[in-house]
Scaffold this motif. Structure first.
Motif, PDB file in Angstrom:
ATOM      1  N   ALA A  87       0.831  -1.205   0.000  1.00 23.28           N
ATOM      2  CA  ALA A  87       0.000   0.000   0.000  1.00 23.28           C
ATOM      3  C   ALA A  87       0.866   1.256   0.000  1.00 23.28           C
ATOM      4  CB  ALA A  87      -0.899  -0.010   1.226  1.00 23.28           C
ATOM      5  N   GLY A  88       0.542   2.161  -0.829  1.00 16.87           N
ATOM      6  CA  GLY A  88       1.219   3.452  -0.855  1.00 16.87           C
ATOM      7  C   GLY A  88       2.505   3.475  -1.631  1.00 16.87           C
ATOM      8  N   ALA A  89       2.921   2.328  -2.156  1.00 18.06           N
ATOM      9  CA  ALA A  89       4.197   2.292  -2.863  1.00 18.06           C
ATOM     10  C   ALA A  89       4.054   2.933  -4.238  1.00 18.06           C
ATOM     11  CB  ALA A  89       4.653   0.846  -3.021  1.00 18.06           C
ATOM     12  N   THR A  90       4.827   3.960  -4.464  1.00 18.72           N
ATOM     13  CA  THR A  90       4.870   4.560  -5.796  1.00 18.72           C
ATOM     14  C   THR A  90       6.269   4.381  -6.326  1.00 18.72           C
ATOM     15  OG1 THR A  90       5.428   6.670  -4.826  1.00 18.72           O
ATOM     16  CG2 THR A  90       3.097   6.275  -5.328  1.00 18.72           C
ATOM     17  N   SER A  91       6.346   4.140  -7.588  1.00 14.71           N
ATOM     18  CA  SER A  91       7.653   3.776  -8.123  1.00 14.71           C
ATOM     19  C   SER A  91       7.835   4.457  -9.468  1.00 14.71           C
ATOM     20  CB  SER A  91       7.693   2.255  -8.289  1.00 14.71           C
ATOM     21  OG  SER A  91       8.911   1.836  -8.797  1.00 14.71           O
ATOM     22  N   PRO A  92       8.985   5.011  -9.735  1.00 17.83           N
ATOM     23  CA  PRO A  92      10.127   5.132  -8.828  1.00 17.83           C
ATOM     24  C   PRO A  92       9.987   6.343  -7.904  1.00 17.83           C
ATOM     25  CG  PRO A  92      10.699   6.026 -10.957  1.00 17.83           C
ATOM     26  CD  PRO A  92       9.281   5.548 -11.081  1.00 17.83           C
ATOM     27  N   ILE A  93      10.745   6.270  -6.786  1.00 26.73           N
ATOM     28  CA  ILE A  93      10.787   7.450  -5.914  1.00 26.73           C
ATOM     29  C   ILE A  93      12.241   7.780  -5.613  1.00 26.73           C
ATOM     30  CG2 ILE A  93       8.548   7.015  -4.815  1.00 26.73           C
ATOM     31  CD1 ILE A  93      10.212   6.083  -2.337  1.00 26.73           C
ATOM     32  N   THR A  94      12.472   9.025  -5.322  1.00 25.50           N
ATOM     33  CA  THR A  94      13.821   9.448  -4.944  1.00 25.50           C
ATOM     34  C   THR A  94      13.850   9.619  -3.430  1.00 25.50           C
ATOM     35  OG1 THR A  94      14.143  10.553  -7.034  1.00 25.50           O
ATOM     36  CG2 THR A  94      15.590  11.222  -5.237  1.00 25.50           C
ATOM     37  N   VAL A  95      14.832   8.980  -2.835  1.00 21.60           N
ATOM     38  CA  VAL A  95      14.950   9.062  -1.371  1.00 21.60           C
ATOM     39  C   VAL A  95      16.336   9.594  -1.004  1.00 21.60           C
ATOM     40  CG1 VAL A  95      13.338   7.157  -0.940  1.00 21.60           C
ATOM     41  CG2 VAL A  95      15.793   6.693  -1.176  1.00 21.60           C
ATOM     42  N   THR A  96      16.415  10.057   0.226  1.00 24.54           N
ATOM     43  CA  THR A  96      17.692  10.565   0.733  1.00 24.54           C
ATOM     44  C   THR A  96      18.100   9.744   1.949  1.00 24.54           C
ATOM     45  OG1 THR A  96      17.114  12.768   0.005  1.00 24.54           O
ATOM     46  CG2 THR A  96      18.900  12.601   1.610  1.00 24.54           C
ATOM     47  N   LEU A  97      19.363   9.341   1.967  1.00 25.64           N
ATOM     48  CA  LEU A  97      19.911   8.613   3.115  1.00 25.64           C
ATOM     49  C   LEU A  97      20.703   9.593   3.980  1.00 25.64           C
ATOM     50  CD1 LEU A  97      19.263   6.336   1.067  1.00 25.64           C
ATOM     51  CD2 LEU A  97      21.332   5.181   1.848  1.00 25.64           C
ATOM     52  N   ARG A  98      20.500   9.506   5.290  1.00 23.55           N
ATOM     53  CA  ARG A  98      21.271  10.384   6.182  1.00 23.55           C
ATOM     54  C   ARG A  98      21.338   9.765   7.577  1.00 23.55           C
ATOM     55  NH1 ARG A  98      17.210  15.300   8.204  1.00 23.55           N
ATOM     56  NH2 ARG A  98      16.003  13.936   9.576  1.00 23.55           N
ATOM     57  N   ASN A  99      22.192  10.335   8.406  1.00 21.26           N
ATOM     58  CA  ASN A  99      22.200   9.968   9.820  1.00 21.26           C
ATOM     59  C   ASN A  99      21.001  10.589  10.493  1.00 21.26           C
ATOM     60  OD1 ASN A  99      24.778   8.717  10.991  1.00 21.26           O
ATOM     61  ND2 ASN A  99      25.559  10.191   9.496  1.00 21.26           N
ATOM     62  N   LYS A 100      20.404   9.837  11.398  1.00 15.17           N
ATOM     63  CA  LYS A 100      19.394  10.478  12.229  1.00 15.17           C
ATOM     64  C   LYS A 100      20.137  11.456  13.148  1.00 15.17           C
ATOM     65  CE  LYS A 100      15.890   9.495  15.694  1.00 15.17           C
ATOM     66  NZ  LYS A 100      15.293   8.469  16.561  1.00 15.17           N
ATOM     67  N   LEU A 110      20.262   4.990  10.491  1.00 13.36           N
ATOM     68  CA  LEU A 110      20.269   5.345   9.074  1.00 13.36           C
ATOM     69  C   LEU A 110      18.826   5.658   8.684  1.00 13.36           C
ATOM     70  CD1 LEU A 110      21.956   3.146   6.325  1.00 13.36           C
ATOM     71  CD2 LEU A 110      19.792   4.289   5.960  1.00 13.36           C
ATOM     72  N   GLN A 111      18.608   6.910   8.343  1.00 12.45           N
ATOM     73  CA  GLN A 111      17.250   7.313   7.957  1.00 12.45           C
ATOM     74  C   GLN A 111      17.131   7.380   6.440  1.00 12.45           C
ATOM     75  OE1 GLN A 111      16.500  11.064   9.976  1.00 12.45           O
ATOM     76  NE2 GLN A 111      15.254  10.024  11.538  1.00 12.45           N
ATOM     77  N   ILE A 112      15.989   6.950   5.954  1.00 16.81           N
ATOM     78  CA  ILE A 112      15.679   7.122   4.538  1.00 16.81           C
ATOM     79  C   ILE A 112      14.446   8.016   4.457  1.00 16.81           C
ATOM     80  CG2 ILE A 112      15.034   5.982   2.390  1.00 16.81           C
ATOM     81  CD1 ILE A 112      16.600   3.566   3.253  1.00 16.81           C
ATOM     82  N   LEU A 113      14.632   9.139   3.785  1.00 19.22           N
ATOM     83  CA  LEU A 113      13.557  10.125   3.715  1.00 19.22           C
ATOM     84  C   LEU A 113      13.087  10.323   2.274  1.00 19.22           C
ATOM     85  CD1 LEU A 113      15.988  11.361   5.798  1.00 19.22           C
ATOM     86  CD2 LEU A 113      14.109  12.929   6.266  1.00 19.22           C
ATOM     87  N   ASN A 114      11.814  10.578   2.212  1.00 18.20           N
ATOM     88  CA  ASN A 114      11.261  11.020   0.946  1.00 18.20           C
ATOM     89  C   ASN A 114      10.769  12.439   1.216  1.00 18.20           C
ATOM     90  OD1 ASN A 114       8.275  10.529  -0.928  1.00 18.20           O
ATOM     91  ND2 ASN A 114      10.292  10.971  -1.741  1.00 18.20           N
ATOM     92  N   GLY A 115      11.536  13.415   0.742  1.00 16.26           N
ATOM     93  CA  GLY A 115      11.253  14.786   1.146  1.00 16.26           C
ATOM     94  C   GLY A 115      11.558  14.921   2.621  1.00 16.26           C
ATOM     95  N   THR A 116      10.572  15.261   3.394  1.00 16.31           N
ATOM     96  CA  THR A 116      10.796  15.348   4.843  1.00 16.31           C
ATOM     97  C   THR A 116      10.172  14.167   5.578  1.00 16.31           C
ATOM     98  OG1 THR A 116       8.813  16.678   5.029  1.00 16.31           O
ATOM     99  CG2 THR A 116      10.911  17.875   4.837  1.00 16.31           C
ATOM    100  N   THR A 117       9.609  13.255   4.802  1.00 13.81           N
ATOM    101  CA  THR A 117       8.958  12.101   5.429  1.00 13.81           C
ATOM    102  C   THR A 117       9.978  10.986   5.645  1.00 13.81           C
ATOM    103  OG1 THR A 117       6.958  12.640   4.224  1.00 13.81           O
ATOM    104  CG2 THR A 117       7.072  10.435   5.219  1.00 13.81           C
ATOM    105  N   VAL A 118      10.074  10.544   6.858  1.00 15.15           N
ATOM    106  CA  VAL A 118      11.000   9.442   7.164  1.00 15.15           C
ATOM    107  C   VAL A 118      10.318   8.135   6.762  1.00 15.15           C
ATOM    108  CG1 VAL A 118      12.267   8.232   8.967  1.00 15.15           C
ATOM    109  CG2 VAL A 118      12.028  10.724   9.065  1.00 15.15           C
ATOM    110  N   LEU A 119      10.918   7.453   5.785  1.00 13.97           N
ATOM    111  CA  LEU A 119      10.339   6.186   5.310  1.00 13.97           C
ATOM    112  C   LEU A 119      10.851   4.998   6.103  1.00 13.97           C
ATOM    113  CD1 LEU A 119      10.564   6.701   1.443  1.00 13.97           C
ATOM    114  CD2 LEU A 119       8.623   7.115   2.946  1.00 13.97           C
TER     115      LEU A 119
END
Lengths: 558, 299, 409
Positions: free
Chosen positions: C33-46, C98-107
């Motif tokens: 549910a909710g999966a849209t493809s493709p998406i761009t995500v950002t990896l960062r330290n929490k 390790l956080q993966i974000l889509n925009g400001t949403t933490v995935l």
């Protein structure tokens, strides 16, 4: 052994040395010296390991003057084989030169000793009791070993290539002085005879004559109280000796986890693991049990047993266990006669020893002192199995009972057990029924006593002219009961006796005395049941109960 | 064959040795060996610290170092450095096995050295090799204190390297009648190798009149010999408000570290008591281990 | 949207331990549910005030960055690399996320640890307590798995481990085996090292490795589980320092600089087996001062962690990770090689299980402990498997440890 040597009045080491010196000068008593080398000799009780080293060195060196008798050669070779004390090794190497004649088989022991001691060598003074060298010059174990190789001369021809290789590429473990000694040794062996004149190596014959493999006569095997000894395994499961060791042949090794000679306990347990692998390779892992029993049961708690076995690759399950005696260490010692002695609860010295037990838990063969061969031990255990062919042609094995000639009891029937999972129920029944039938065949005077006792007495009522036979048959019946009682004690089960006693009571008191109509037939049945119970081993009876689930397990595992 | 009396060498210098054994302390010796020394000594020590790798390849060099160890007139720091060089070589020199016999014989020749620090170091090295001569010298000293080359607590400690010595009877005597508190502790540590002595440690642990360090060591000894029994006693001690903080902390550490998880979760009485200890007026150590217990066994 | 993150090739929590070396990772957008493809995500330290920090690489050879953008499509794992930022190691398990974000949403948020071997003198109380607790558990009052470690390092095993070129690789394997056993008890533990050329007042304390009394018997605080340490059936540790542990380095040992200056060839550097290694051992009376008894003292392992660190530092300084470089090892090829166990292609005892002359009579302990995060060096390591500990030459060689003062090669 003089009484003064043991107990509170045991000899001091000074007195002990004097005693050995006395024996040494008295040819009539010098044969006692070899007995003093047995680890379980009371002279070693409550001595520290260092003291036993001093004492044994003193005894070994006594043979230097007397000549090394055949009875003591095994102790010398044992030291060379797995010793780690420079003094004892030096003494053993030196006294080897006092044996009657050099033998080619001795060379391998000397090479092994050389390997064992090169990183633990020390200067020793063989003139001093204890061998300690403080400031005076002395010899070393390596030097004595090399000298013995020179003494062997042509008999060391087989190990010459190894010596030459060590000389060609010294790894720093020989000092310059020792390299000179090595050169002399190589030269002496080379010059002893042309290369093509090596004496025949009588290794096998030589070893078999030493006593390193001992066949136990049936008269020395039986102890009854051993079966009640309680053992605890690596998982904390308690089991009686008789419950584990009866029913299948077993291979048993002794060890203790705090042993500091890796060539003894650690190697023994690692070799036991190899035995298990070899058994599994031959499909015998369910036919022959293995066990390692600790000499140090108070310290070697289950988790230590488990850890020691695990780190040496030992398989541990229902038929293969690491064990300690929680009750009955004395019975274990009486049963196995292990070559061990103690200071407090700790082992001060022990030999390498592995036993092969028959399906009654009796020791049949033991391998002692010298490094044992896994295949040879398995061969001995396999001899206690007989092959059977199954319907599908699979090779099956059945534990062979002790030979009838060894049995002391009349009415004894061969105890039979099978490898779980490999037999049909029919075969189970057959295997059990046969000995029962066999049991009822009168095979000996005692059997006739039994048959005559109850058959005769039952039939007396119809033989009116022979009432005078009544006391005779009653007497025979009592003899039969006595026999059942004794046998029941040995088997740790008096059920058979109780049935037979009830039968006798029924025949004699109720039948003959009160003249009740069904007393005599009831008595006969009870007596028969008693005899049956007495004839069949507990394992065989349990086999009936086990047969079906075992089959299921077996199928599931295929 | 002559019957060599092993204490012979030792007894030659017995009066001085015995006197020093009772007077000197290890820490005093440490100051003596670590500090000071002339410039010449320091150069010798520096030279010694660079020769461990090849010491056994040159017989003359080896002999000179062994002579330094044996030379009672040489400065102590130099002799100690010579010992250190030989020991370092025992780790690293490819051919140390070849010079080991000479090294051990040299050590045996100085077990009765006038310097306590040398005696202690040398008897320690030999004891770790389970050397029978050293063991006999140490046992003789314990049985006859006038012969002692080391204080009883040191002798007992060195004998504990080998569980197969004859030190158990004398250790028992010392526990009964200790010459000093340290000797009693070392005697107990040695006796802990004898599995049959578990009841002795249980008795000491239960005896509230014994000093806390003695009971603490009893707990360690009993834990090795009869872990279940120790866990039972540890629980009782934690629940007993009259027990001292130190022993309660030790007991609670034993439980926290080694007890079975389900047993502790179910033990309401212990949980409640430890919770009280966490917030009570006990020592910081007791509170710390209480927190650790609750973190591990919290329901 | 759900994202599955794999660290060190595994989604299992046990694999979420990284060092300074880039660890292979992947992110996969899961169907649902909710999966849209493709998406761009950002990896960062929490963001975190304390704890470790990781950096990201698009490829193992790329430059590290604080964030990384990835494009994810449903069901297809996208690879990237993560490493600890040098100098910013963790102090506790999972203190990095390790956080993966889509925009400001933490995935997704994946806890990690930058697990690094540190100077024992600088451990936090928490790190220290976890280490001693794990070590005490391994020993288990003398009945634990530690018995094998004690039985491996004895006179019988000496030719396998000492006095020859394999000294450093063998002990690296020995330390790694022990460390992995400790991590099986508590995965947050890394083996600390004792810098014997510096004073270490925080190490020789009642709460850590103990404080020796005047007789040389080590004392512990009542809260230290090492008070139940036992070997050979005897409780306690005998360790008599011949130097002032609070204010001095070990006695007569070469400094780190002197050790690294022994030479740029392994044939020269391996002289460190005598000094500082041998001299660090013999700066004490007691168990640690002789081979047959040294491993009875837990300090042995901290001492050897430092010996290993010195080798690692030397490897870093002179680029000696690749065994094909002649200077990286002392093969003695001209004289027919070294004795068995000391040649690059030799397997090492006891992990190889080989016994009998010329090897020792038994091989206690079985094969090398494995690790949920690192595949190398395998169950029966060879000498050559212990050189490239960071996986700098071949990523598959990574052994899963690093030192706090040695960056990735």
């Amino acid at each position: 052994m003089p009484e003064v040597l043991v107990g509170r009045d045991r000899l001091s080491e000074v007195q002990f040395a004097a005693y050995v010196a006395e024996l040494k000068t008295d040819p009539a008593r010098s044969s006692l010296l070899a007995d003093l080398l047995k680890e379980d000799n009371p002279v070693y009780e409550q001595r520290g390991t260092a003291a036993t080293v001093r004492m044994r060195g003193c005894i070994l060196l006594a043979f230097e003057h007397l000549g090394l008798p055949g009875s003591a050669l095994i102790y010398v070779l044992e030291e060379l084989d797995n010793g780690r004390d420079a003094y004892l090794l030096a003494a053993a190497a030196r006294v080897l030169r006092s044996s009657a004649a050099p033998k080619p088989a001795m060379a391998a022991f000397l090479i092994r000793a050389l390997t064992n001691i090169r990183d633990r060598d020390d200067i020793v003074n063989l003139q001093n009791y204890g061998g300690y060298s403080v400031s005076e010059p002395g010899t070393t174990a390596v030097r004595e070993i090399l000298e013995s190789l020179r003494w062997l001369g042509v008999n060391a021809r087989a190990v010459l290539p190894g010596l030459e290789a060590a000389r060609a590429k010294p790894d720093g473990r020989f000092s310059t002085l020792m390299l000179d000694e090595l050169d002399r040794t190589i030269d002496a062996v080379r010059r002893s005879a042309p290369a093509n004149e090596s004496p025949e190596d009588d290794c096998c014959g030589f070893l078999s004559g030493l006593g390193a493999i001992r066949l136990w006569p049936s008269s020395s095997r039986g102890t009854t109280r051993i079966h009640a000894a309680v053992l605890e395994d690596q998982d904390g499961n308690k089991i009686k000796f008789g419950d584990f060791f009866r029913g299948q042949p077993s291979i048993v090794a002794f060890f203790y986890s705090r042993c500091d000679n890796p060539r003894k306990c650690s190697l023994t347990i690692a070799k036991l693991a190899r035995v298990q692998t070899m058994l599994a390779d031959q499909g015998l892992e369910n036919c022959i049990r293995t066990a390692a029993i600790t000499y140090d049961p108070e310290y070697d708690l289950p988790e230590r047993l488990r850890g020691y076995g695990r780190s040496r690759g030992v398989r541990m399950d229902g038929g293969h266990r690491m064990l300690r005696a929680t009750d009955g260490m004395g019975a274990l010692r009486a049963h196995f006669h292990p070559g061990v002695n103690f200071i407090e609860s700790l082992v001060n010295r022990h030999r390498v020893e592995v036993y092969v037990l028959n399906a009654s838990g009796e020791v049949v063969v033991s391998f002692e002192r010298i490094r044992w061969d896994e295949g040879a031990v398995i061969d001995q255990a396999v001899k206690l199995l007989t092959p059977l062919s199954s319907e599908d042609g699979r090779s099956l094995t059945v534990a062979v009972p002790p030979q009838p000639t060894r049995r002391k009891e009349p009415h004894s029937s061969p105890e039979t057990d099978v490898s779980p999972g490999n037999r049909s129920v029919a075969r189970e029944i057959l295997a059990t029924a046969l000995p029962v039938v066999t049991a009822f065949l009168p095979k000996c005077p005692m059997c006739w006593v039994a048959y005559l006792s109850f058959l005769g007495i039952v039939s007396l009522r119809w033989v009116s002219y022979a009432t005078w036979l009544f006391p005779l048959f009653a007497g025979l019946m009592l003899i039969n009961l006595g026999s059942l009682w004794r046998r029941g004690l040995r088997r740790d089960s008096l059920a058979g006796f109780y049935f037979a006693a009830a039968g006798a009571f029924s025949i004699l008191a109720l039948g003959m005395g009160l003249n009740l109509p069904f007393a005599a037939p009831t008595g006969v049945v009870l007596t028969l049941v008693g005899s049956l119970l007495n004839a069949v081993s507990p394992e065989t009876l349990r086999g009936f109960a086990r047969a079906a689930p075992v089959k299921q397990t077996s199928n599931a595992s295929r | 064959m002559s019957m060599k009396k092993t204490g012979k060498t030792a007894t030659k210098k017995r009066p001085a040795a015995a006197k020093k054994a009772s007077a000197a302390t290890a820490s005093g010796a440490k100051a003596k060996t670590a500090g000071g020394g002339s410039r010449g000594d320091k150069e010798q020590i520096r030279a010694l610290s660079s020769m461990s790798g090849d010491i056994c390849e040159d017989a003359k060099k080896l002999q000179s170092v062994l002579d330094m160890i044996k030379d009672a007139s040489a400065p102590l720091p130099v002799r100690m450095a010579a010992l250190q060089t030989m020991l370092a070589a025992s780790f690293s020199a490819a051919n140390f096995d070849a010079c080991r016999p000479d090294f051990l014989a040299a050590l045996r020749s100085v077990v009765a050295d006038p310097e306590l620090e040398i005696r202690q170091r040398v008897l320690g090295i030999l004891s770790r090799e389970h050397d029978g001569y050293a063991q006999q010298v140490l046992l003789d000293g314990l049985r006859e204190p006038a012969k002692a080359l080391l204080p009883p607590e040191k002798a007992l400690q060195l004998l504990s390297y080998d569980i197969h010595t004859e030190a158990y009877p004398v250790a028992r005597q010392i526990i009964q009648n200790p010459p000093n508190p340290a000797a009693k502790l070392e005697a107990m540590r040695l006796l802990a190798a004898d599995a049959a002595s578990a009841p002795v440690f249980e008795k000491i642990l239960r005896n509230k009149r014994e000093p806390e360090d003695v009971r603490q060591l009893s707990a360690s000894a009993l834990h090795g010999l009869d872990p279940q029994k120790l866990q039972e006693h540890a629980r009782k001690i934690v629940l007993d408000k009259s027990e001292g903080d130190q022993l309660r902390a030790t007991s609670l550490t034993a439980i926290t570290q080694f007890a079975k998880h389900p047993d502790m979760i179910k033990d309401s009485a212990l949980q409640k008591r430890v919770d009280e200890l966490r917030t009570g007026e006990g020592s910081a150590a007791l509170k710390r281990v209480s927190r650790r217990f609750l973190a591990k066994f919290s329901r | 949207m759900a994202i599955e993150v794999s660290i060190n090739g595994s989604a299992a929590p046990g694999a979420r331990y990284v060092t300074w070396a880039p660890s292979p990772c992947s992110a996969r957008l899961q169907a649902g549910a909710g999966a849209t493809s493709p998406i761009t995500v950002t990896l960062r330290n929490k963001p975190s005030a304390s704890g470790g920090t990781v950096v990201f690489y698009s490829k193992a050879t790329a430059a590290p960055a604080n964030t990384l953008s990835l494009t994810l499509t449903v069901g297809t794992p996208v690879s990237f690399f993560v490493a600890g930022e040098f100098g910013k190691a963790s102090v506790s398990d999972g203190d990095v996320a390790l956080q993966i974000l889509n925009g400001t949403t933490v995935l997704s948020e994946t806890p990690l640890m930058v697990r690094i071997r540190k100077n024992a003198n600088t451990l936090t109380p928490g790190e220290r307590d976890r280490f001693v607790a794990a070590f005490a558990q391994l020993n288990n009052k003398g009945a634990g798995r530690f018995v094998d470690f004690r039985n491996i390092h004895t006179q019988a095993g000496k030719p396998e481990a000492h006095g020859a070129p394999g000294f450093l690789p063998w002990h690296r394997a020995f330390m790694l085996d022990l460390e992995r056993e400790l991590q099986a008890i508590d995965p947050s533990v890394a083996l600390p090292y004792w810098r014997f050329d510096q004073k270490a007042p925080a190490l020789f304390t009642l709460d850590f490795l103990g404080s020796s009394n005047s007789n040389g018997t080590v004392q512990f605080s009542p809260t230290n589980p090492l008070q139940f340490w036992a070997t050979d059936g005897t409780p306690g540790i005998i360790r008599r320092p011949l130097f002032n542990v609070a204010s001095e380095p070990a006695q007569n040992v070469l400094t780190e600089a002197q050790t690294l200056a022994l030479g740029n060839k392994f044939t020269l550097f391996r002289g460190m087996e005598g000094n500082p290694h041998g001299f660090a051992h013999t700066s004490f009376g007691g168990s640690i001062s002789q081979i047959p008894t040294a491993a009875k003292d837990p300090l042995f392992f901290l001492l050897h962690a430092n010996v290993d660190r010195l080798w690692a530092k030397w490897q870093k300084k002179f680029g000696r990770f690749n065994t094909t470089l002649a200077a990286a090892f002392d093969s003695n090829a001209a004289t027919g090689g070294n004795r068995i166990g000391h040649n690059l292609s030799d397997t090492m005892w006891p992990w190889n299980g080989v016994t009998g002359t010329p090897r020792p009579p038994t091989a206690p302990g079985g094969p090398m402990a494995d690790s949920p995060s690192a595949r190398a060096p395998g169950l029966k390591p060879k000498v050559q498997d212990l050189f490239d500990y960071q996986g700098a030459v071949a990523a598959t060689s990574w052994l899963g440890f690093d030192y706090d003062d040695i960056p990735f090669a």
